[in-house]
Design an enzyme around this catalytic site. Sequence first.
Site, short mmCIF file in Angstrom:
data_model
loop_
_atom_site.label_atom_id
_atom_site.label_comp_id
_atom_site.label_asym_id
_atom_site.label_seq_id
_atom_site.Cartn_x
_atom_site.Cartn_y
_atom_site.Cartn_z
N GLY A 171 -27.19 21.41 23.26
CA GLY A 171 -27.10 22.06 21.95
C GLY A 171 -28.10 23.15 21.68
N CYS A 211 -1.51 40.47 22.09
CA CYS A 211 -0.64 40.69 20.94
C CYS A 211 -1.03 39.76 19.80
CB CYS A 211 0.80 40.50 21.35
SG CYS A 211 1.30 41.78 22.47
N1 LLP Z 1 -23.14 17.28 26.01
C1 LLP Z 1 -22.02 17.00 25.33
C2 LLP Z 1 -21.58 15.62 25.20
C3 LLP Z 1 -21.27 18.04 24.74
O1 LLP Z 1 -20.18 17.75 24.04
C4 LLP Z 1 -21.71 19.38 24.90
C5 LLP Z 1 -20.96 20.49 24.31
C6 LLP Z 1 -22.88 19.62 25.63
C7 LLP Z 1 -23.57 18.54 26.18
C8 LLP Z 1 -23.41 21.00 25.86
O2 LLP Z 1 -23.80 21.62 24.70
P1 LLP Z 1 -24.51 23.07 24.75
O3 LLP Z 1 -25.85 22.89 25.38
O4 LLP Z 1 -23.65 23.96 25.57
O5 LLP Z 1 -24.59 23.48 23.34
N2 LLP Z 1 -16.84 25.91 23.01
C9 LLP Z 1 -17.92 25.95 22.05
C10 LLP Z 1 -18.99 24.94 22.36
C11 LLP Z 1 -18.49 23.53 22.41
C12 LLP Z 1 -19.55 22.57 22.88
C13 LLP Z 1 -18.96 21.27 23.19
N3 LLP Z 1 -19.89 20.31 23.70
C14 LLP Z 1 -18.48 27.35 22.03
O6 LLP Z 1 -18.00 28.22 22.72
O7 LLP Z 1 -19.42 27.63 21.26
#
Ligand code: LLP
Length: 426
Positions: free
Chosen positions: A243, A355
């Site tokens: 996150g 589109c």
């Molecule tokens: N761990 C779990 C259980 C997760 O669901 C996620 C992301 C992460 C780790 C990694 O999180 P990060 O470090 O990347 O924030 N498609 C969206 C983001 C969705 C994230 C889903 N889960 C975007 O493009 O912003």
Amino acid sequence: MIREVKNNVLYVDGCSTVDLAKKYGTPLYVYSENELIGRLEELKRDFTSKYENTRVAYASKAFCTAAMLKLCMEQGICTDVVSGGEIYTAMKAGFPPERVEFNGNNKQPSELELAVDYGVGRFIVDSLQELSLLESICAARGKTANVLFRITPGVRSDSHDYMVTGKKDSKFGIPLDEDVIYPQVKQAIEAPHINFMGFHFHVGSQLFDNTSHLQALDIMLDVVKNVKERFGFDVTELNLGGGFGVTYTTEERKPASYFLQPMMARIEAFFEEMGVKRPAVVIEPGRSVVAEAGMTLYTIGSIKEIRDVRKYVSVDGGMTDNIRPALYQAVYDGVVANKADEPKEEVVTVCGKCCESGDILIRDIAVARPESGDLFAVFSTGAYGFSMASNYNRNPIPAVVFVRDGKDRLVVKRQTYEDMMRNEIL
Ligand code: LLP
């Protein structure tokens, strides 16, 4: 990523973007390997080397390719996967299965079987139903699965609603109602083919404030204490998710230590006070490892001025290679890469070729006088760009190139029309 301008041209890690576009065509995803390695090294410096019994599991959903997973492996990093496809990619990349951690809210029986058969190291179980299914799959094979429970901490984090996962009304995780969580923990502890280890949370994505992580941690530690009191059980592992936010335009990225240092301080104090050995601690960053290491190169095509309204500058990709602006109203920065030294005199809207009226990559950006045939670079596209790409309008998924110290290497070929038709029966 080392970005420089030489003779009016944008260079990335010593490679000319104009030469890359000529060599591989556009749209093109370009990743700085030095930047990727730098981010993994930061995590090692601030986490795994600093605190014993800790691991980083790169969340492969952010950018899942064999090349990226190989890089993680070389750097001693584990990986978090959320599907059979991601497990398969990790296995094809040569990832040791025990270094793979399996998340997801609706793991399919076939995916669990695949994971058990490969010997995947951790199962982050999301429901009682999944626990029972996993127990029966392991029992049939005489195997044992290492299990953590993903809890829903019920905290609110400050991000786009689609990226917030820790609030109570969430499809992810096990709710913390007394009569829900503890019977499930008991069942996991007693299940003969489950090695129950502890808990997992992931509060959301693209966060710049550590409050929700710390709140979730306190809630998790409370559960840990209750589990000890009720069942005399000491957890052996905690997973704090990912996150950590990144810079797309003007946001200021906080170092991983901003999140990790206070969480580790609390964890260490808590277990010391309990008189119990601190469990292993795992994190799952995705975006913060890959986002800023990536950029996308496009060729400018049609330019349309709507008098007194706006100027649309169309590029040869769009929402098919970067869905984030359309899906989350994500904001990006970019530059005319072959005019990188020229004054940014015009305000334009950069749109894609799909589109869809919503296929806008960047609204109202100041750029150097764009002309058809110019190269446009969008920055910080390394996370959730390639991995969320689609074939909408039958646009092929672009190639991916890694650059490092003036050298480039193709790591994913551009899709062909034939590739897109491969599974069709004529
Ligand atoms: N761990 C779990 C259980 C997760 O669901 C996620 C992301 C992460 C780790 C990694 O999180 P990060 O470090 O990347 O924030 N498609 C969206 C983001 C969705 C994230 C889903 N889960 C975007 O493009 O912003």
